[in-house]
Design a protein around this motif. Structure first.
Motif, short mmCIF file in Angstrom:
data_model
loop_
_atom_site.label_atom_id
_atom_site.label_comp_id
_atom_site.label_asym_id
_atom_site.label_seq_id
_atom_site.Cartn_x
_atom_site.Cartn_y
_atom_site.Cartn_z
N LEU A 75 0.82 -1.21 0.00
CA LEU A 75 0.00 0.00 0.00
C LEU A 75 0.85 1.26 0.00
CD1 LEU A 75 -2.81 -1.01 2.52
CD2 LEU A 75 -2.75 -1.27 0.03
N ASP A 76 1.96 1.24 0.75
CA ASP A 76 2.90 2.36 0.79
C ASP A 76 4.23 1.82 1.25
OD1 ASP A 76 2.55 2.01 3.56
OD2 ASP A 76 1.00 3.54 3.65
N GLY A 77 5.09 2.70 1.71
CA GLY A 77 6.40 2.26 2.15
C GLY A 77 6.43 1.60 3.50
N ARG A 78 5.30 1.47 4.17
CA ARG A 78 5.25 0.89 5.50
C ARG A 78 4.32 -0.31 5.61
NH1 ARG A 78 8.12 1.62 10.34
NH2 ARG A 78 8.20 3.87 9.94
N VAL A 79 3.24 -0.37 4.83
CA VAL A 79 2.21 -1.37 5.01
C VAL A 79 2.10 -2.25 3.76
CG1 VAL A 79 -0.23 -1.79 5.49
CG2 VAL A 79 0.95 0.15 6.56
N VAL A 80 2.02 -3.56 3.99
CA VAL A 80 1.77 -4.55 2.93
C VAL A 80 0.52 -5.32 3.33
CG1 VAL A 80 2.65 -6.56 1.70
CG2 VAL A 80 4.22 -4.74 2.38
N ARG A 81 -0.50 -5.27 2.48
CA ARG A 81 -1.76 -5.96 2.77
C ARG A 81 -1.70 -7.35 2.18
NH1 ARG A 81 -7.10 -2.64 1.78
NH2 ARG A 81 -6.15 -1.60 3.59
N VAL A 82 -2.09 -8.37 2.99
CA VAL A 82 -2.00 -9.77 2.60
C VAL A 82 -3.38 -10.40 2.73
CG1 VAL A 82 -0.85 -11.98 3.02
CG2 VAL A 82 0.38 -9.84 3.45
N ARG A 83 -3.80 -11.12 1.68
CA ARG A 83 -5.07 -11.85 1.71
C ARG A 83 -4.85 -13.19 2.40
NH1 ARG A 83 -9.55 -10.79 -0.91
NH2 ARG A 83 -8.42 -9.27 -2.19
N MET A 84 -5.67 -13.46 3.43
CA MET A 84 -5.46 -14.62 4.28
C MET A 84 -6.45 -15.73 3.96
SD MET A 84 -2.97 -13.66 6.23
CE MET A 84 -3.03 -14.88 7.53
#
Length: 382
Positions: A234-243
């Motif tokens: 999403l940005d330089g800090r957060v990665v969204r993962v589908r579980m």
């Protein structure tokens, strides 16, 4: 000495084994070793799965005359009266209690993620009053609260103080710190903290440091292992993962992605300066441009000599002691040192050592280099 016909047969398997070992070592040395290889668990963590700080106020009893002086710490007496009233003991009004064996303390603990009721955690106990020592004391049952004001653990037990001391006739000897102690597994968890692990279809991985390249590599590594579209930066800090849906599948899924390997690029050049201790730490990406530096030290010396002014034998004056101070300032000249450009950390360290400056002096020198544009790095003062 002649060899028997059986000895060559014994030597042949050993020579073959040695040759195979040398081939394996040669292949291992020939394989490329990934630079800056780390795992995802070392650069990111699941957001919302974290430690929680707990605090509480309690009393330590059973001290050997080293407790709080109630005349200077009235809250200790108030706390003891409140505790006695809860136990059905009423102290008559106006009673003066000399509590030399009781100390008011602050109790702190860390509630780890996924802690369940009944689990034991460690607690730290620190004196709040003027207690001389907590050695040998026992913490009375103390509730530990979180930031929301709810009770999450209950602490009680005997303190472990890593120190010793003795005093007599104005003399005192002390080893380590006696006003703080620790109770291993001294608190029992009473309430569980909810985590987002089993909530929703996606989880967010938070990077330890904001970096767009690291976030992209984390998403790419997860997509290669678990399929395209599983992760998105999403940005330089957060990665969204589908579980996955199942609870057991989520644990296995997170265990797999946490151990995925990343090959990170060289970090941004950075120099960390500690103004209090004079420590200077820099990473391998720091480079130095060609410059010239002159450094000289300034020392101020003050010598104070007492002088006695005594009047004449038949005078009416008094003997007076005066102080005579001599102040001298010495400034050592600093030669202009030419520092060549350095593209490696070893070159930068070698160039700085040419100055012969102390770590405290390097704080000012590095800041001046940064202002002059010769230091290619970010400066951070802590």
């Amino acid at each position: 000495m002649a060899l028997s016909p059986f000895e060559p047969r014994r030597l042949l398997p050993r020579l073959l084994s040695l040759g195979a070992l040398l081939c394996v070592l040669a292949l291992a040395l020939a394989l490329p070793v990934p630079a800056h290889a780390v795992r995802i668990k070392e650069v990111a963590a699941v957001q919302g799965v974290r430690n929680n700080q707990l605090t509480g106020y309690g009393l330590v009893v059973g001290l050997d005359g080293t407790g709080d002086q109630t005349t200077q710490t009235p809250f200790t007496t108030q706390s003891l009266n409140a505790m006695l009233q809860q136990m059905g003991v009423t102290v008559p009004p106006g009673t003066t209690m000399q509590l030399r064996n009781v100390a008011a303390v602050m109790v702190t603990a860390v509630l780890p993620p996924f802690a369940v009721p009944g689990q034991a955690i460690d607690v730290n106990v620190s004196s709040m009053g003027n207690s001389k020592s907590l050695r040998g004391g026992t913490l009375v049952a103390t509730p530990l609260k979180g930031a929301d004001g709810q009770i999450y653990a209950l602490a009680q037990g005997n303190l472990v103080v890593g120190g010793a001391g003795a005093s007599a006739n104005g003399s005192k000897v002390q080893i380590n710190h006696l006003s703080a102690g620790r109770i291993p597994e001294g608190a029992t968890v009473e309430r569980e903290v909810a985590t987002p692990l089993q909530q929703g279809e996606v989880l967010s991985l938070g990077l330890n440091a904001a970096d767009f390249d690291t976030a992209r590599q984390v998403a790419q590594a997860i997509n290669r292992a678990k399929g395209t579209g599983t992760a998105m930066a999403l940005d330089g800090r957060v990665v969204r993962v589908r579980m996955p849906v199942g609870a057991g599948e989520r644990v296995a899924f997170l265990a797999d992605i946490e151990n995925l390997q990343l090959e990170l690029a060289r970090p941004a050049a950075k120099v960390v300066l500690n103004a209090r201790t004079g420590s200077v730490v820099m990473n391998e990406a720091v480079t130095l441009g060609a410059c010239a530096v002159a450094h000289g030290s300034l020392s101020v010396t003050i010598n104070t000599t007492p002088q006695v002014s005594q009047p004449n034998a038949f005078g009416q004056g008094q003997t007076v002691v005066t102080q005579k101070s001599d102040i001298s300032i010495t400034q050592q000249g600093g030669n202009l040192v030419q520092m060549p450009a350095g593209t490696k950390l070893a070159d930068v360290v070698k160039a700085l050592n040419l100055l012969g400056a102390t770590p405290q002096d390097l704080l000012a020198i590095l800041q001046a280099m940064k202002s002059a544009g010769a230091l290619n790095a970010e400066l951070e003062v802590i």
